[in-house]
Design a protein around this motif. Structure first.
Motif, short mmCIF file in Angstrom:
data_model
loop_
_atom_site.label_atom_id
_atom_site.label_comp_id
_atom_site.label_asym_id
_atom_site.label_seq_id
_atom_site.Cartn_x
_atom_site.Cartn_y
_atom_site.Cartn_z
N ALA A 39 46.62 34.40 33.30
CA ALA A 39 45.17 34.43 33.57
C ALA A 39 44.54 35.70 33.00
CB ALA A 39 44.93 34.36 35.07
N ILE A 96 40.86 37.43 43.30
CA ILE A 96 42.14 36.82 43.70
C ILE A 96 42.91 36.44 42.43
CG2 ILE A 96 41.37 35.89 45.92
CD1 ILE A 96 40.91 33.22 44.50
N PRO A 97 44.24 36.30 42.54
CA PRO A 97 45.01 35.83 41.37
C PRO A 97 44.65 34.39 41.02
CG PRO A 97 46.43 36.83 43.04
CD PRO A 97 45.10 36.63 43.68
N VAL A 98 44.68 34.09 39.73
CA VAL A 98 44.42 32.73 39.25
C VAL A 98 45.75 32.02 39.04
CG1 VAL A 98 43.45 31.33 37.38
CG2 VAL A 98 42.26 33.40 38.16
N HIS A 122 34.54 33.06 44.49
CA HIS A 122 35.41 32.00 43.98
C HIS A 122 34.70 30.65 44.08
CE1 HIS A 122 39.51 29.74 44.54
NE2 HIS A 122 39.08 29.68 43.28
N GLU A 148 46.62 30.20 28.39
CA GLU A 148 46.96 30.61 29.75
C GLU A 148 48.47 30.59 29.99
OE1 GLU A 148 43.03 29.32 32.36
OE2 GLU A 148 44.74 27.95 32.24
N ALA A 175 42.43 38.99 32.98
CA ALA A 175 42.20 40.00 34.02
C ALA A 175 40.75 40.01 34.47
CB ALA A 175 42.60 41.38 33.50
N THR A 217 38.66 37.48 34.77
CA THR A 217 38.40 36.40 35.73
C THR A 217 38.94 36.76 37.10
OG1 THR A 217 38.49 34.74 33.97
CG2 THR A 217 38.76 33.96 36.24
N GLU A 218 40.15 37.28 37.13
CA GLU A 218 40.76 37.66 38.41
C GLU A 218 39.98 38.78 39.08
OE1 GLU A 218 45.41 36.38 37.95
OE2 GLU A 218 44.88 38.48 37.55
#
Length: 208
Positions: free
Chosen positions: A167, A177-179, A73, A162, A169, A171-172
């Motif tokens: 977000a 972690i969740p965005v 991150h 967005e 998937a 990227t997460e």
């Protein structure tokens, strides 16, 4: 005359404006390295934590944007910081960037506290960086019209996407972690508000 002066002053303005982005990138990198060495628990006292904020730990409204929930991150946010400041770093000087970063950070932290009642924890620079793009592109709109307009249009499309789909998937999965996409929206709106404040302050100074 004013155009010539601005043109002559621009190299010095660029050097002054580069100090804050370089310092910020260095701070984010150092904190990311510290987290990597000390472990993720090292940043617990810095995170945006609703319970801690309710208990009066207000520094977290600012500090949360300097630390990350894991090293990947952090690496992604550092890379984004370098890219974004390469695009808009000349929008203001060092003091201007410090003030803008602090105000956007505070605005994002307060907006999450007020409007995202289900959110318990948050960390990372992405919300503030969306504000930096908005602020910087608006400041450069007169001098670099085409590039700034493209940046602003791209930012608006990203925020709309967005808000519509959430977000991505990918990227997460990459950062693990969740965005919090609302932080991006709050950051961009805060960047616009800070731009308006800077413009108003400049008009007051000019009219004195």
């Amino acid at each position: 005359m004013s155009t010539r002066l601005a043109s002559k002053a621009s190299p010095w303005a660029r050097r002054k404006g580069a100090l804050a982005p370089l310092a910020l990138t260095g701070i984010l990198s150092a904190l990311c390295a510290w987290q990597w060495l000390a472990g993720d628990d090292a940043v617990v006292g810095w995170l945006w934590d609703r319970a801690a904020l309710d208990g009066g730990q207000w520094w977290r409204l600012i500090s949360a944007h300097l630390v990350h929930l894991n090293v990947m991150h952090g690496v992604m946010n550092i890379a984004a910081t370098v890219l974004i400041f390469a695009l808009v770093g000349t929008a203001t000087n060092t003091i201007g960037w410090i003030l803008a970063w602090l105000m956007i950070s505070l605005a994002v932290g307060l907006a999450l506290l007020q409007f995202d009642q289900q959110l318990s924890y948050y960390a990372g620079a992405s919300g503030v960086l969306h504000g930096v793009v908005a602020f910087g592109a608006l400041r450069l709109l007169r001098s670099r019209r085409y590039e700034s307009a493209v940046l602003l249009a791209g930012l608006a499309l990203k925020l709309c996407w967005e808000q519509w789909t959430g977000a991505t998937a990918g990227t997460e999965a990459l950062i693990g972690i969740p965005v919090v996409v609302n932080a991006h929206l709050y950051g961009a709106l805060a960047g616009c508000a800070v731009f308006a404040l800077f413009a108003a302050a400049a008009r007051v100074h000019t009219n004195r």
